[in-house]
Structure formats: C-alpha cells, structure tokens
Design an enzyme around this catalytic site. Structure first.
Site, PDB file in Angstrom:
ATOM      1  N   ASP A   1     -34.207 -21.899  42.043  1.00 29.89           N
ATOM      2  CA  ASP A   1     -35.299 -22.001  43.164  1.00 29.89           C
ATOM      3  C   ASP A   1     -34.633 -21.492  44.312  1.00 29.89           C
ATOM      4  O   ASP A   1     -33.884 -22.132  44.822  1.00 29.89           O
ATOM      5  CB  ASP A   1     -35.988 -23.110  43.136  1.00 29.89           C
TER       6      ASP A   1
ATOM      7  N   HIS B   1     -36.851 -20.975  46.970  1.00 31.37           N
ATOM      8  CA  HIS B   1     -38.077 -21.789  47.902  1.00 31.37           C
ATOM      9  C   HIS B   1     -38.529 -20.614  48.913  1.00 31.37           C
ATOM     10  O   HIS B   1     -38.960 -21.342  49.923  1.00 31.37           O
ATOM     11  CB  HIS B   1     -37.279 -23.022  48.426  1.00 31.37           C
TER      12      HIS B   1
ATOM     13  N   GLU C   1     -36.889 -18.022  41.113  1.00 27.82           N
ATOM     14  CA  GLU C   1     -37.950 -18.422  41.802  1.00 27.82           C
ATOM     15  C   GLU C   1     -38.306 -18.398  43.387  1.00 27.82           C
ATOM     16  O   GLU C   1     -37.244 -18.637  44.098  1.00 27.82           O
ATOM     17  CB  GLU C   1     -38.489 -19.844  41.351  1.00 27.82           C
TER      18      GLU C   1
ATOM     19  N   GLU D   1     -46.387 -21.074  42.913  1.00 25.83           N
ATOM     20  CA  GLU D   1     -46.870 -22.415  43.010  1.00 25.83           C
ATOM     21  C   GLU D   1     -47.534 -22.801  44.143  1.00 25.83           C
ATOM     22  O   GLU D   1     -48.369 -23.749  44.086  1.00 25.83           O
ATOM     23  CB  GLU D   1     -45.294 -23.245  43.075  1.00 25.83           C
TER      24      GLU D   1
ATOM     25  N   ASP E   1     -49.853 -24.166  39.993  1.00 24.99           N
ATOM     26  CA  ASP E   1     -49.754 -25.491  40.021  1.00 24.99           C
ATOM     27  C   ASP E   1     -51.274 -26.123  39.726  1.00 24.99           C
ATOM     28  O   ASP E   1     -52.162 -25.954  40.382  1.00 24.99           O
ATOM     29  CB  ASP E   1     -49.102 -25.958  41.609  1.00 24.99           C
TER      30      ASP E   1
ATOM     31  N   HIS F   1     -45.936 -24.960  37.947  1.00 26.53           N
ATOM     32  CA  HIS F   1     -44.992 -25.556  38.748  1.00 26.53           C
ATOM     33  C   HIS F   1     -45.645 -27.269  38.544  1.00 26.53           C
ATOM     34  O   HIS F   1     -46.910 -27.371  38.447  1.00 26.53           O
ATOM     35  CB  HIS F   1     -45.418 -25.355  40.213  1.00 26.53           C
TER      36      HIS F   1
END
Length: 386
Positions: free
Chosen positions: A195, A197, A221, A247, A270, A297
């Site tokens: 990830d 972010h 990700e 997400e 999500d 997510h």
C-alpha cells in the site's frame, strides 16, 4: 413493517472509531450496519441523522428505493461523508431483510459462488504508530512470520516511507529493503500486497513499482492519488505489477472512469463508503466486464467485516478480503456470530441477515470522545498524506 428509528452508535476502538448504524422497525426487528470513516465520525453521525427522515415510515424491504431517495433527494452532491452514512443504513437494511426472511444476506445477493473467504493480514497489526513509523525491514519481516504462523497466506505492508514528489535512491532502497526482507521471511508461497496510500506522484509511483516488481507483489495499492485517473493509468501502463485503487471513492461513477481508462487491475470499494452492499455489487459487475478483480477495502470494525464476508461469498470476480484482527483486544466482545479466521480463511455461516449480534452494553463501555492518534501526524511539522 415500517422503519421507526435509525441511530448511530459510535465505539472508540483506539486506531479508529467504529460507527455502527442501528435500524429499528415497528415489527420489533432490528438491523445493523457500519459507517465508520476515519476522522469524520461526528460528520457521519450527523449525516445519518440527516438521512433518517427519508427512511422513517418506509417499508425496510424497499432497499433500492430507499438508497435512491437518500442519494438523489438531498439536492447537493452527497460526498463520501454522506455516502458513508448511507452505506451504514443500507447494510442494516440488508441485515434486517435477511433476518425477516430467515436467510443470510449472501443468499439475497445471488447465493454462494465460493465456500470460504481468503483473508489477508496487516503487518501493522492495527497499530497506527507501528504501521507508519517502525517499518524497519526486520520488524516487518518478523511480523510477516507471525502472520504466516497464524495461518495467513497473504499480507499487506506499507513499505514506502513518506515521500516527496520526486526523490533519489534512498527512499527507493528503503522500500526495496523492506520488501526483500518480507519476501525472504515468507517465501514465494505467501502473497504480499504493498500500500502506497497515494503518497506519491505518478512519476515516483512508477519508480516504486519498478523497484518492487522483482518481488512479485499481488498488487500495489494507490501509487498516486486515487482521484487522478490519468495518473493511475500512466502508472498501470508503465509496470507489470497489478495496480489497485478505489477505497476512497463513493458510488459507481468514479469507478467507471477508472475502468474505462484501464487504470487498475483491482478495484477496492469500501462497503462502508461506496454506497453499501448493493452499490458494491454494481461496481463489481462493471469491473467484471473489464476483467478487473475486486478486493474490498476494510480496515474498519466487525460489522464491516461481516458485510464484506457476505459480499465476497456472492461476488464472482472477488479476489481477497482485507480485515483488521488486532486493533483492540475486546473486538470479539462487541459482536457475536462473526466467523473466525482459520488458516487464513473465513467460512460464512448460514445465520439470517449478516449473521451477527451486537452487544450494545459492551459497545457502550467504549464511548466515542475524540478521533484517535491524530498527534502522530504532526511529529515533523510537515504535511504529508498518510
């Protein structure tokens, strides 16, 4: 049967606040959903209250109608806060409908397409400080060994340090060292996801992907900000590593843009933000047409995990499921009926609705006061996406 009340229930759970949504009816049936959203708890609670009048007095079985009313009748665009509130209500409606009909939610979503749900573990262990600051290679390698010892066959790590728009080799070598240590610790039989972010620009994200590609991550990700469809597509075209994102997106419309641009190989709606279970199924159906997998997510609370299990059970292009397992030691005391992870998998049960019961007295022992751990983001006086 009519809806009589919709109530948000906030539970302080250290790393995050769980925001549950309780829907009650005049028939005595109750449904539960989750609308947790990091550092937006008060806003989402208010949004739940704003949306409740669209639902009070309506038949709770009319889920699509209620979602359309909540989403379309407020005039101004709903945004992620409003969609999170709507998602929690929508999940609760499915839970309530399943209970009323005596069937699990996955049966209402089309029935089983698999019998067990592969889960992946977080090497941060649910600890915000550890996850973002103690990412030394050997620490991450040891946590990976612990995950494998617990039965998991897939793990995710935030291998990338805070990064400027463009940097030299030091940060790249740091990420490479973390990934090398984890791969060496777990071998090739364990999948590793990375990830980023959204910390990086597309140009820097491509460099990270090139450095990490030899370790064969299952996916990388958010290699740049998720709203940058062109940037994600640029990264996806420049690497052999599958790119994942989604997400932070709400409703199906931004996912359409990602899919049309070929910007990702995995989408990550999500269920607590995207509009709920049925909206997630619509997103997954679009992705299926583009041969894109779905890995929802979910670093949130136990109701979110219960909903995710039902989604995974009934969704054909589902890939793997995220869930936090060690954020608070009393997690299991708040909820009954959630399947345990055994050898890295959850096996869905056939209990009605989401198959869970909330211990409201236990939840009340952990009242929401303020969002947790914000202080960790101000240690260096700078500004960086987390």
């Amino acid at each position: 049967m009519k809806i009589t009340a919709i109530t948000p229930v906030a539970v302080a759970a250290q790393m995050r606040t769980w925001l549950f949504v309780k829907v009650e009816t005049d028939a005595g049936l109750t449904g539960w959903g989750e609308a947790s959203m990091e550092w937006k708890t008060r806003a989402v609670m208010g949004a739940v209250g704003d949306l409740a009048p669209f639902c009070i007095g309506v038949d709770p079985f009319r889920i699509e109608h209620l979602v359309q009313m909540m989403y379309r009748q407020g005039f101004f665009p709903m945004g992620t806060v409003g969609c999170s509130a709507m998602s929690g209500i929508e999940q609760a409606l499915w839970d309530l409908k399943g209970k009323a009909l005596g069937v699990p939610v996955y049966e209402l979503l089309g029935g089983r397409v698999r019998d067990r749900i592969r889960m992946y573990d977080h090497l941060g262990g649910g600890e915000m400080q550890a996850l973002y600051y103690d990412d030394e290679p050997e620490i991450m390698a040891e946590r990976a060994r612990e995950s494998v010892a617990a039965g998991y066959t897939a793990v995710k790590v935030l291998a990338v340090p805070r990064t400027l728009p463009l940097e030299g080799p030091l940060v790249l070598k740091r990420a490479e060292a973390v990934m090398a240590a984890i791969r060496d610790a777990v071998g090739d039989g364990v999948d590793i996801m990375v990830d980023i972010h959204g910390r990086t620009t597309p140009a820097m994200g491509i460099q990270y992907c090139n450095v990490l590609a030899p370790f064969h991550p299952l996916f990388i990700e958010e290699p740049c900000q998720p709203t940058s469809v062109a940037g994600l597509a640029q990264v996806a075209r420049s690497t052999t590593v599958p790119i994942a994102t989604g997400e932070r997106l709400a409703m199906r419309y931004p996912f359409r843009d990602l899919l049309e641009a070929g910007a990702c190989a995995v989408i990550q709606p999500d269920l607590c933000h995207c509009g709920g279970l049925w909206e997630a199924r619509k997103i997954a159906a679009m992705a299926e047409a583009y041969q894109v997998s779905v890995a929802p997510h979910n670093p949130l609370g136990p109701i979110a995990t219960a909903a995710a299990v039902h989604f995974a059970t009934a969704t054909p292009n589902w890939l793997i499921q995220e869930a936090i397992r060690s954020d608070v030691p009393w997690r299991a005391s708040v909820i009954e009926g959630l399947p345990e992870v055994v050898n890295g998998y959850m096996v869905p049960n056939d209990a009605p609705g989401l198959g869970i019961t909330i211990n409201e007295a236990e939840a009340a022992r952990h009242p929401f006061v303020q969002e947790p751990l914000v202080r960790y983001f101000h240690d260096d006086g700078g500004v960086a996406d987390w």
